[in-house]
Design a protein around this motif. Structure first.
Motif, PDB file in Angstrom:
ATOM      1  N   GLY A  72       5.827   2.171   1.073  1.00  0.00           N
ATOM      2  CA  GLY A  72       5.259   0.861   0.737  1.00  0.00           C
ATOM      3  C   GLY A  72       4.315   0.314   1.785  1.00  0.00           C
ATOM      4  O   GLY A  72       3.549  -0.606   1.511  1.00  0.00           O
ATOM      5  N   LYS A  73       4.376   0.873   3.013  1.00  0.00           N
ATOM      6  CA  LYS A  73       3.524   0.311   4.072  1.00  0.00           C
ATOM      7  C   LYS A  73       2.845   1.366   4.929  1.00  0.00           C
ATOM      8  O   LYS A  73       1.632   1.361   5.064  1.00  0.00           O
ATOM      9  N   GLU A  74       3.627   2.269   5.525  1.00  0.00           N
ATOM     10  CA  GLU A  74       3.056   3.180   6.513  1.00  0.00           C
ATOM     11  C   GLU A  74       2.036   4.146   5.913  1.00  0.00           C
ATOM     12  O   GLU A  74       1.081   4.528   6.596  1.00  0.00           O
ATOM     13  N   VAL A  75       2.231   4.579   4.668  1.00  0.00           N
ATOM     14  CA  VAL A  75       1.252   5.510   4.097  1.00  0.00           C
ATOM     15  C   VAL A  75      -0.106   4.842   3.901  1.00  0.00           C
ATOM     16  O   VAL A  75      -1.136   5.521   3.770  1.00  0.00           O
ATOM     17  N   PHE A  76      -0.135   3.510   3.881  1.00  0.00           N
ATOM     18  CA  PHE A  76      -1.406   2.796   3.761  1.00  0.00           C
ATOM     19  C   PHE A  76      -2.029   2.507   5.128  1.00  0.00           C
ATOM     20  O   PHE A  76      -3.117   1.967   5.201  1.00  0.00           O
TER      21      PHE A  76
END
Length: 386
Positions: free
Chosen positions: A162-166
Motif C-alpha cells: 500500500g505504500k512502499e511499492v509506490f
C-alpha cells in the motif's frame, strides 16, 4: 534536554558517513527526531507548510485518537463481560479490554516498523513517521478477537503493497491502513465479516454477535424496529456501547477526535463536512423512496451516521493528507462522494455492509483526477494573455 543532546552529538559520528553503524542511520535519525526538531529543509513530498514537521503532525493525529483508543479498550472489556454474563466495573472492563487490544496494537507496530526500517535501510532514506498513525489506525479497524498472525499479515501488506511499492510516504495513492484492512477483509472473510466478535467467553476464544449493519427487519417489521429490539438504539450507537470493531463503535469519540483535527487544522474540515453532507443527503433520498422498509435503505440519516465505521473513516482515514485531494473544491467532492458511496454500498450490496472502507479506497484512486479537473477548470477561466 542538554544531556540528551550531548549523547546524540557524541554518538552521531558512529551512525553517519563512514561510521561503524552507518547502515542503521535511519533508526538513529528516527530516535533523535523524537526529542529534537530536524534541521534539514524538507525537499520531497509531503510538504508541511507549517512550523510542524511530519512527526509532530502525526503526533496530533495520535492525540485525536486517544478518546477512541481508551473507549475501544473499555468497550471491548465491557462487551466481553456481557457475553460472559458478568457485570464488570470500569476498572475490570478496562483491564479485560487491555488483555485483548494491547497485543493487536503491539503486533501492528512491531511488524510494521520492521518493514519501515528494512525499506529505510535498503533505500537509505529516513524512517517514515507516518507509520505512527498507520500502526494505530489499522488495529482500531479490527475486531478484538482477530488472530494475531492475521494482524501481522495485514499490516505487512498495507505497508509494503500500500505504500512502499509506490516509493514510501508521500507517494502512495491509497491509505495504507485501509489497504491492510481491505486485504484482511477479502482474504479472511470469516474473520472480517459483518458479524463482529465479543472476546473470550467461558473458555471459548470468541463468540459472534451481529453488528448494527448486519441487522435487517424480520416478519414485515422495519429496520429501525429490528435495530431497537437488538439493542442498537440511537443512544447506544452514539455512545458506542455496542459490539463492533475496536475503535469504530463510539460516534461521540470519533466526533471529538475529528473536532480536534479540524481545530488544529491537521484534518481538513471540507472533507469531513462534505462526507457527512453526502451521507445525510443520500440516506435521506433512499428513505423517501417507498418500500423496502426492512432494509438499510429505510434506516434514515442518523442511523447511517452513527452505525458502522463511517465517522471513524471520514475523520481519521479520509483526511489523510497524502491520499486525499489538495484543492478545496476537490476536497468537498471527495468527501461528498465518500458519503454517497457509503450509503449506496450499504443499501444496494448487503454483502458489504460496511461500505466506508471501500468508498474511501475507491475515492483515493480518483483523488488525483479530482485535483486535475479542478485545476483544468480554473485554468480555463483565466483571461488569456494578449
Amino acid at each position: 534536554m542538554n544531556p540528551i543532546k550531548k549523547i546524540f552529538d557524541l554518538t552521531e559520528p558512529h551512525f553517519t558517513g563512514s561510521g561503524r553503524f552507518a547502515r542503521i542511520e535511519p533508526l538513529f535519525d528516527a530516535a533523535k527526531t523524537v526529542f529534537f526538531f530536524p534541521s534539514p529543509v524538507n525537499r520531497v513530498m509531503p510538504f508541511i507548510r507549517d512550523n510542524l514537521d511530519l512527526k509532530r503532525y502525526m503526533t496530533f493525529v495520535l492525540v485525536a485518537l486517544v478518546p477512541v483508543i481508551l473507549f475501544g479498550i473499555y468497550n471491548t472489556g465491557l462487551q466481553s463481560g456481557i457475553a460472559r454474563g458478568q457485570q464488570l466495573d470500569v476498572v475490570a472492563a478496562i483491564l479485560l479490554g487491555v488483555r485483548y487490544v494491547l497485543p493487536i496494537i503491539v503486533v501492528s507496530y512491531v511488524v510494521g516498523f520492521f518493514w519501515e526500517i528494512l525499506f529505510a535501510v535498503v533505500r537509505k532514506h529516513k524512517i517514515s513517521e507516518g507509520f505512527f498513525v498507520t500502526g494505530m489506525l489499522f488495529p482500531l479497524t479490527l475486531p478484538a478477537t482477530i488472530p494475531l498472525w492475521q494482524v501481522a499479515l495485514g499490516i505487512s501488506f498495507g505497508v509494503v503493497m500500500g505504500k512502499e511499492v509506490f516509493g514510501g510516504t508521500g507517494r502512495n495513492i491509497l491509505n495504507p491502513a485501509l489497504t491492510a484492512r481491505a486485504f484482511i477483509f477479502f482474504s479472511y472473510p470469516v474473520s472480517m465479516s459483518g458479524n463482529v466478535w465479543i472476546a473470550g467467553t467461558n473458555g471459548v476464544d470468541a463468540v459472534s454477535s451481529a453488528t448494527a449493519l448486519a441487522t435487517t427487519g424480520v416478519d414485515g417489521g422495519t429496520i429501525t424496529q429490528a435495530l431497537s429490539q437488538a439493542g442498537f438504539s440511537l443512544t447506544n450507537l452514539f455512545w458506542g456501547f455496542v459490539p463492533g470493531s475496536i475503535g469504530e463503535t463510539s460516534a461521540l469519540c470519533c466526533l471529538l477526535g475529528g473536532a480536534f483535527l479540524v481545530i488544529t487544522r491537521i484534518g481538513n474540515f471540507r472533507i469531513i463536512a462534505g462526507g457527512i453532507i453526502g451521507l445525510v443527503a443520500t440516506s435521506l433520498a433512499f428513505y423517501l423512496v417507498p418500500g423496502n422498509a426492512s432494509t438499510w435503505g429505510h434506516a434514515g440519516p442518523l442511523y447511517h451516521l452513527c452505525a458502522g465505521g463511517f465517522l471513524f473513516g471520514i475523520c481519521f482515514m479520509a483526511t489523510d493528507p497524502v491520499s486525499a485531494p489538495g484543492t478545496n473544491p476537490g476536497r468537498w467532492m471527495f468527501g461528498f462522494l465518500i458519503g454517497f458511496l457509503t450509503v449506496v454500498i450499504r443499501v444496494v450490496n448487503p454483502a458489504f455492509v460496511e461500505g466506508t472502507m471501500l468508498a474511501i479506497l475507491f475515492m483515493n484512486v480518483f483523488s488525483a483526477l479530482l485535483d486535475h479537473g479542478v485545476v483544468k477548470y480554473k485554468s480555463s477561466k483565466r483571461i488569456p494573455n494578449v
